[in-house]
Design a protein around this motif. Structure first.
Motif, PDB file in Angstrom:
ATOM      1  N   HIS A  64     -10.746  13.975 -18.593  1.00 32.18           N
ATOM      2  CA  HIS A  64     -11.332  13.269 -17.451  1.00 32.18           C
ATOM      3  C   HIS A  64     -11.117  11.755 -17.565  1.00 32.18           C
ATOM      4  N   ILE A  65     -11.323  11.207 -18.761  1.00 30.76           N
ATOM      5  CA  ILE A  65     -11.141   9.770 -18.966  1.00 30.76           C
ATOM      6  C   ILE A  65      -9.671   9.396 -18.841  1.00 30.76           C
ATOM      7  N   PHE A  66      -8.790  10.243 -19.357  1.00 28.18           N
ATOM      8  CA  PHE A  66      -7.359   9.968 -19.216  1.00 28.18           C
ATOM      9  C   PHE A  66      -6.925   9.988 -17.751  1.00 28.18           C
ATOM     10  N   GLU A  67      -7.476  10.903 -16.967  1.00 34.45           N
ATOM     11  CA  GLU A  67      -7.130  10.960 -15.540  1.00 34.45           C
ATOM     12  C   GLU A  67      -7.499   9.641 -14.853  1.00 34.45           C
ATOM     13  N   ILE A  68      -8.653   9.085 -15.210  1.00 36.47           N
ATOM     14  CA  ILE A  68      -9.079   7.808 -14.640  1.00 36.47           C
ATOM     15  C   ILE A  68      -8.117   6.696 -15.042  1.00 36.47           C
ATOM     16  N   ILE A  69      -7.737   6.687 -16.324  1.00 32.11           N
ATOM     17  CA  ILE A  69      -6.830   5.654 -16.831  1.00 32.11           C
ATOM     18  C   ILE A  69      -5.462   5.741 -16.170  1.00 32.11           C
ATOM     19  N   PHE A  70      -4.914   6.948 -16.075  1.00 30.66           N
ATOM     20  CA  PHE A  70      -3.571   7.090 -15.514  1.00 30.66           C
ATOM     21  C   PHE A  70      -3.549   6.794 -14.009  1.00 30.66           C
ATOM     22  N   ARG A  71      -4.612   7.137 -13.332  1.00 32.72           N
ATOM     23  CA  ARG A  71      -4.670   6.793 -11.904  1.00 32.72           C
ATOM     24  C   ARG A  71      -4.634   5.267 -11.732  1.00 32.72           C
ATOM     25  N   TYR A  72      -5.302   4.578 -12.644  1.00 36.43           N
ATOM     26  CA  TYR A  72      -5.271   3.108 -12.606  1.00 36.43           C
ATOM     27  C   TYR A  72      -3.870   2.587 -12.923  1.00 36.43           C
ATOM     28  N   LEU A  73      -3.220   3.175 -13.940  1.00 44.19           N
ATOM     29  CA  LEU A  73      -1.887   2.705 -14.335  1.00 44.19           C
ATOM     30  C   LEU A  73      -0.844   2.965 -13.262  1.00 44.19           C
ATOM     31  N   TYR A  74      -0.991   4.062 -12.528  1.00 44.12           N
ATOM     32  CA  TYR A  74      -0.011   4.402 -11.499  1.00 44.12           C
ATOM     33  C   TYR A  74      -0.233   3.629 -10.201  1.00 44.12           C
ATOM     34  N   CYS A  75      -1.481   3.478  -9.795  1.00 42.74           N
ATOM     35  CA  CYS A  75      -1.697   2.886  -8.461  1.00 42.74           C
ATOM     36  C   CYS A  75      -2.812   1.842  -8.412  1.00 42.74           C
ATOM     37  N   GLY A  76      -3.338   1.458  -9.581  1.00 47.91           N
ATOM     38  CA  GLY A  76      -4.317   0.377  -9.622  1.00 47.91           C
ATOM     39  C   GLY A  76      -5.671   0.715  -9.037  1.00 47.91           C
ATOM     40  N   LYS A  77      -6.009   2.004  -8.943  1.00 50.49           N
ATOM     41  CA  LYS A  77      -7.262   2.402  -8.313  1.00 50.49           C
ATOM     42  C   LYS A  77      -8.306   2.794  -9.360  1.00 50.49           C
ATOM     43  N   ILE A  78      -9.488   2.196  -9.227  1.00 46.47           N
ATOM     44  CA  ILE A  78     -10.627   2.582 -10.059  1.00 46.47           C
ATOM     45  C   ILE A  78     -11.891   2.113  -9.362  1.00 46.47           C
ATOM     46  N   LEU A 130       0.812  -1.220   0.000  1.00 44.61           N
ATOM     47  CA  LEU A 130       0.000   0.000   0.000  1.00 44.61           C
ATOM     48  C   LEU A 130       0.846   1.271   0.000  1.00 44.61           C
ATOM     49  N   PRO A 131       1.900   1.374   0.842  1.00 46.57           N
ATOM     50  CA  PRO A 131       2.739   2.586   0.777  1.00 46.57           C
ATOM     51  C   PRO A 131       3.381   2.782  -0.594  1.00 46.57           C
ATOM     52  N   ILE A 132       3.726   1.661  -1.267  1.00 51.01           N
ATOM     53  CA  ILE A 132       4.323   1.761  -2.603  1.00 51.01           C
ATOM     54  C   ILE A 132       3.323   2.343  -3.592  1.00 51.01           C
ATOM     55  N   LEU A 133       2.087   1.850  -3.547  1.00 47.19           N
ATOM     56  CA  LEU A 133       1.047   2.375  -4.429  1.00 47.19           C
ATOM     57  C   LEU A 133       0.769   3.844  -4.132  1.00 47.19           C
ATOM     58  N   ASN A 134       0.781   4.184  -2.855  1.00 46.22           N
ATOM     59  CA  ASN A 134       0.571   5.594  -2.483  1.00 46.22           C
ATOM     60  C   ASN A 134       1.692   6.484  -3.024  1.00 46.22           C
ATOM     61  N   ASN A 135       2.914   5.964  -3.006  1.00 40.73           N
ATOM     62  CA  ASN A 135       4.044   6.728  -3.548  1.00 40.73           C
ATOM     63  C   ASN A 135       3.877   6.979  -5.044  1.00 40.73           C
ATOM     64  N   PHE A 136       3.397   5.954  -5.762  1.00 38.16           N
ATOM     65  CA  PHE A 136       3.162   6.128  -7.196  1.00 38.16           C
ATOM     66  C   PHE A 136       2.018   7.105  -7.451  1.00 38.16           C
ATOM     67  N   GLU A 137       1.001   7.053  -6.604  1.00 37.27           N
ATOM     68  CA  GLU A 137      -0.102   8.008  -6.749  1.00 37.27           C
ATOM     69  C   GLU A 137       0.393   9.433  -6.504  1.00 37.27           C
ATOM     70  N   ASN A 138       1.241   9.611  -5.517  1.00 32.00           N
ATOM     71  CA  ASN A 138       1.808  10.936  -5.247  1.00 32.00           C
ATOM     72  C   ASN A 138       2.713  11.408  -6.383  1.00 32.00           C
ATOM     73  N   LEU A 139       3.437  10.462  -6.984  1.00 34.09           N
ATOM     74  CA  LEU A 139       4.275  10.806  -8.132  1.00 34.09           C
ATOM     75  C   LEU A 139       3.407  11.337  -9.274  1.00 34.09           C
ATOM     76  N   TYR A 140       2.272  10.673  -9.511  1.00 29.11           N
ATOM     77  CA  TYR A 140       1.373  11.112 -10.580  1.00 29.11           C
ATOM     78  C   TYR A 140       0.809  12.503 -10.271  1.00 29.11           C
ATOM     79  N   LYS A 141       0.436  12.719  -9.036  1.00 28.44           N
ATOM     80  CA  LYS A 141      -0.135  14.012  -8.654  1.00 28.44           C
ATOM     81  C   LYS A 141       0.896  15.134  -8.723  1.00 28.44           C
TER      82      LYS A 141
END
Length: 471
Positions: free
Chosen positions: A78-92, A7-18
């Motif tokens: 908007h659709i790209f934001e959803i896709i990239f969030r999934y690619l970075y941290c697997g969240k959808i 989970l911390p790893i996924l959070n780090n990738f999400e923060n990288l994307y943001k």
């Protein structure tokens, strides 16, 4: 090992994307007032997406100041934001998404070849939002395209509905719309069995054995099925299946219909019962061949030297020369990382077609790929697949030279011979050639041009078993 450690790893990738820190890719998403630049990282895209890995490796996009630039006006920010969030941290979370956005997400993930999320989104759209889509489409035209898209999916992959209990709760209006379609890829006896199963689900107190029905039971079931029975193509149900599955329910049929069915089975010159023609068991988007070729290709793919009774694969068009281009770069852009493919080409000035099947893929610049399942083929007359049966197919002889992958060339089958020719090749200059090497001799011209060529991605169709495994 504690599974929460990731989970911390996924959070780090999400923060990288943001944060966009050290981004090196700019996606120009959307069009007009909805256009926006999105900043992402090539290393993440290459790791998570074959589409972007191919795009970055062959420089599909522009490059400015060390940053890749991709223009995608047909996919909203908007659709790209959803896709990239999934690619970075697997969240959808599809449950909270608007239905139209899920529809657009399905279209986008299919285009970007994100197969895992595409299958997830497509399945959710059909199994969780179908009723809502039909209801909304009846009063809001913006949902009509979404409705038609869902119908296309159901007709191509009917076991999303017909392979599970989703069928039992399907509203009559939706079921009727599906059964009206000529492109529903389901054997007619399965259509009949599904209809009977659905009718019993609407009236669970009626005995499952039709021989034990009361007159009131029969009247109620007749009324329930009155709009559906005319949609059954009884001429596509064999005598044996008709006897086993339909005869027990024959009292549901009108006297006229029963007479027509009897005439069909006992009078040889009657080809159709009722007004509806046979369903197109497989729909093919081609300007070169018709769907009759698909039963033969299916048999060949399954290692039989004759046509198959059923088309157990989807043939998805991914390239047409006259639309996309005849160069090697376009070939690899459209066909790399697509898995098994079959290509078909019409020789210029002739009524002849040639082609080949690659069960692997065309990605990489790695030279030969090993396979015992590849083949090439040739038809002397495109209008008659039944003539000249001899030497139409040539299966690979030296499997270590089955296909050759080179980014400077199109589809290549067999080992290189003198002057850079092999069994079947689209050369870098757009000229095609053939020199016997690794496959049997099919009398294909040594050098030729084509009027057009098409490449189809081959995907095994889902069946009831595979659908049940997804639950």
């Amino acid at each position: 090992m504690n599974s929460k450690l990731y989970l911390p790893i996924l959070n780090n990738f999400e923060n990288l994307y943001k944060s966009k820190f050290n981004y090196d890719v700019i996606i120009q998403a959307g069009d007009g007032n909805d256009q926006k630049e999105i900043y992402v990282h090539s290393i993440v895209l290459s790791c998570q997406s074959n589409y972007f890995d191919a795009a970055l490796s062959v420089n599909w996009g522009e490059k400015e100041s060390g940053k890749y630039i991709f223009k995608k006006p047909n996919i909203s920010p908007h659709i790209f934001e959803i896709i990239f969030r999934y690619l970075y941290c697997g969240k959808i979370n599809l449950d909270i998404m608007d239905t139209l956005d899920i529809f657009k997400l399905s279209i986008a993930t299919d285009e970007l070849r994100l197969n895992t999320i595409f299958e997830l989104v497509k399945n959710f759209l059909i199994t969780s939002r179908l009723n809502e889509i039909f209801e909304l489409a009846s009063r809001d035209k913006t949902y009509v395209a979404c409705k038609n898209y869902c119908l296309e999916i159901i007709c191509k992959e009917p076991y999303y509905i017909f392979g599970n209990d989703k069928l039992l709760s399907l509203p009559a209006q939706i079921l009727e719309t599906i059964l009206k379609r000529d492109d529903l890829m389901l054997d007619e006896i399965e259509v009949w069995n599904s209809l009977i199963k659905w009718a019993h689900a609407q009236h669970p107190t009626i005995n499952k054995d039709p021989f034990k029905w009361t007159m009131s039971n029969l009247i109620l079931m007749k009324k329930t099925l009155s709009n559906f029975i005319p949609l059954i193509r009884f001429h596509d149900i064999t005598q044996k299946k008709y006897y086993e599955k339909v005869i027990p329910y024959e009292n549901l049929l009108s006297r006229r219909l029963k007479l027509e069915i009897s005439k069909f089975h006992f009078v040889s010159n009657i080809k159709q019962i009722g007004l509806l023609p046979s369903r197109f068991i497989c729909k093919l988007d081609s300007i070169i061949i018709n769907s009759k070729f698909l039963t033969l290709f299916t048999g060949w793919i399954d290692k039989r030297n004759k046509a198959s009774k059923l088309v157990s694969y989807k043939f998805n068009l991914i390239l047409r020369g006259s639309h996309d281009g005849f160069d090697a770069k376009t070939f690899h852009k459209n066909c790399d990382y697509r898995g098994a493919t079959i290509f078909i080409a019409k020789i210029k000035g002739m009524n002849r077609i040639i082609g080949g099947y690659n069960p692997l893929d065309w990605s990489g610049n790695c030279g030969y790929k090993n396979s015992s399942n590849s083949f090439i083929f040739s038809f002397e007359n495109i209008n008659d697949i039944n003539i000249n049966n001899i030497n139409r197919i040539g299966r690979v002889i030296e499997k270590k030279y089955a296909v050759y992958c080179n980014t400077l060339m199109g589809p290549c089958f067999g080992k290189f011979r003198t002057y850079g020719k092999n069994d079947l090749t689209m050369n870098f200059d757009g000229i095609w050639s053939s020199t016997k090497s690794t496959y049997p001799y099919l009398n294909i011209p040594r050098n030729f041009e084509v009027d057009d060529y098409e490449v189809f991605q081959i995907i095994k169709k889902r069946n009831k078993k595979s659908i049940s495994l997804m639950k």
